[in-house]
Design a protein around this motif. Structure first.
Motif, PDB file in Angstrom:
ATOM      1  N   GLU A  16       0.832  -1.204   0.000  1.00 34.23           N
ATOM      2  CA  GLU A  16       0.000   0.000   0.000  1.00 34.23           C
ATOM      3  C   GLU A  16       0.868   1.257   0.000  1.00 34.23           C
ATOM      4  OE1 GLU A  16      -4.236  -1.303   1.998  1.00 34.23           O
ATOM      5  OE2 GLU A  16      -2.597  -0.751   3.353  1.00 34.23           O
ATOM      6  N   ALA A  17       1.972   1.185   0.702  1.00 31.27           N
ATOM      7  CA  ALA A  17       2.895   2.324   0.692  1.00 31.27           C
ATOM      8  C   ALA A  17       3.513   2.509  -0.686  1.00 31.27           C
ATOM      9  CB  ALA A  17       3.983   2.118   1.743  1.00 31.27           C
ATOM     10  N   ALA A  20       0.985   3.930  -2.979  1.00 29.74           N
ATOM     11  CA  ALA A  20       0.490   5.227  -2.520  1.00 29.74           C
ATOM     12  C   ALA A  20      -1.028   5.276  -2.475  1.00 29.74           C
ATOM     13  CB  ALA A  20       1.031   6.352  -3.415  1.00 29.74           C
ATOM     14  N   ARG A  21      -1.612   4.164  -2.033  1.00 32.67           N
ATOM     15  CA  ARG A  21      -3.066   4.084  -1.951  1.00 32.67           C
ATOM     16  C   ARG A  21      -3.444   2.864  -1.129  1.00 32.67           C
ATOM     17  NH1 ARG A  21      -5.632   2.416  -7.589  1.00 32.67           N
ATOM     18  NH2 ARG A  21      -7.379   1.963  -6.197  1.00 32.67           N
ATOM     19  N   PRO A  64       2.657   4.882  -9.133  1.00 34.03           N
ATOM     20  CA  PRO A  64       1.797   5.026  -7.945  1.00 34.03           C
ATOM     21  C   PRO A  64       0.698   6.053  -8.158  1.00 34.03           C
ATOM     22  CG  PRO A  64       4.128   5.105  -7.354  1.00 34.03           C
ATOM     23  CD  PRO A  64       4.062   5.202  -8.849  1.00 34.03           C
ATOM     24  N   GLY A  65      -0.443   5.788  -7.535  1.00 28.67           N
ATOM     25  CA  GLY A  65      -1.512   6.775  -7.521  1.00 28.67           C
ATOM     26  C   GLY A  65      -2.481   6.730  -8.682  1.00 28.67           C
TER      27      GLY A  65
END
Length: 368
Positions: A16-17, A20-21, A64-65
């Motif tokens: 999750e890190a 970034a979600r 990410p994201g």
């Protein structure tokens, strides 16, 4: 099927890190039971959180994201992603590029949500296996190159009982019905796929082809479907879709509509006539008479005289369609002769390549 052990809290937090979600709840819950899984001899691999998984979520999501989370991959390169609303998409051919020319931006609504998608996928693929867990030879044509249409129909109908909102399965069912000669039922199935996934140009394109096969009776529906497809698609592919619309307009003897479709096509691709001639010449050297007839018909739709009477139009039926593009069973949905990726620019790319047969799966590999 080979599931991984449950993902640890540490692995879930790490992924999750990296992404970034937070992970969608359904996927997170699944990973807490099985940290990734190999389905049907690696035909589909659901990614895990831990680095020891066959594929990891971090590998499938290098940026990410992003709003869509890729969570699974097929051997053929298709990927499955969760949309922000929980819907499962199939991204054909890799799916994470904006280069429409290589056909990797094709998106299919593959499942209503993660759980139903997974259950429907398993139900779909189990039809191909015998009680001993090996591929059933009775599921394939005698040459082993294609799944029998009755088997393909059984696959989709079983899967649709679990996930009736999967547009891709309705599309695959339509292809099986056409192979069985049940054209009216096929058109209904294509229509259902288009209603569920209206932003996919290829649901409209295949609906248009099915309607066009009915001649004058289906020409109006074909024209509407091709226009919908062309309005959604872009670039060279859209130009060719407008010419399919011109073919339907020829059947309707609608000169203004023919001219309008030609204008739209040439605005997108001024050299379209040359591309269609090259496609015709390439088809003339092939062993497929239908390919040549289709290339000639598209060229006629672009360059032929605009008559006010009923035009005689060659209408082609699809070659025995099939479902996913993968050479093994579980690529998950339509390519037994199901739609393939959009056309690349080139000789025979007068429109999307004709659906290819779904080859007989390779023999299962020994389990580790």
């Amino acid at each position: 099927m080979r599931p991984g052990p449950p993902a640890t809290a540490t692995a879930l937090a790490a992924v999750e890190a990296a992404l970034a979600r937070p992970l969608p709840q359904e996927l997170r819950s699944f990973l807490q039971s099985f940290d990734g899984v190999d389905l049907f001899h690696e035909a589909v691999i659901i990614a895990g959180a831990d680095a020891g998984s066959l594929r990891t979520l971090s590998e499938l999501n290098p940026e990410p994201g992003r709003s869509e989370l890729v969570f699974a991959e097929t051997v053929a390169g298709d990927r499955f992603a969760l949309r922000a609303d929980g819907v499962v998409l199939r991204l054909r051919g890799g799916g994470d590029t904006d280069d429409a020319e290589v056909g990797e931006n094709e998106r299919w609504l593959a499942g209503s949500d993660f759980t139903r998608w997974l259950d429907a996928l398993v139900a779909h693929e189990r039809v191909l296996y015998g009680p001993d867990g090996e591929f059933s030879p009775d599921a394939f044509e005698p040459d082993g190159a294609e799944i029998l249409p009755l088997v393909a129909l059984r696959q989709t109908e079983r899967a649709l009982k679990i996930d009736p909102g999967a547009a891709e399965l309705h599309h695959e069912r339509a292809i099986a019905l056409r192979r069985l000669g049940r054209d009216a039922d096929a058109r209904e199935a294509y229509q259902r796929a288009a209603q569920l996934d209206p932003e996919n140009p290829w649901t409209w394109f295949d609906l248009g082809r099915a309607a066009l096969a009915d001649g004058v009776a289906g020409a109006r529906d074909a024209l509407d479907a091709f226009e919908r497809a062309a309005a959604i698609e872009r670039g060279q592919t859209a130009a060719r879709l407008w010419i399919w619309a011109a073919r339907a307009a020829q059947l309707l003897a609608a000169p203004e509509k023919i001219a309008a479709c030609r204008k739209e096509a040439l605005a997108l691709l001024p050299e379209l006539a040359g591309a269609l001639r090259r496609a015709r010449d390439a088809a003339a050297g092939s062993e497929d008479p239908d390919e040549l007839s289709e290339a000639e018909a598209l060229l006629e739709a672009l360059e032929g005289p605009i008559a006010t009477g009923r035009a005689r139009l060659t209408v082609l039926t699809e070659l025995s369609p099939s479902a996913p593009r993968t050479p093994r069973p579980a690529s998950g949905a339509p390519e037994q002769k199901r739609p393939t990726r959009p056309p690349r620019a080139g000789a025979a790319a007068h429109l999307r390549p004709r659906p290819r047969p779904r080859p007989r799966p390779k023999a299962p590999q020994a389990r580790r």
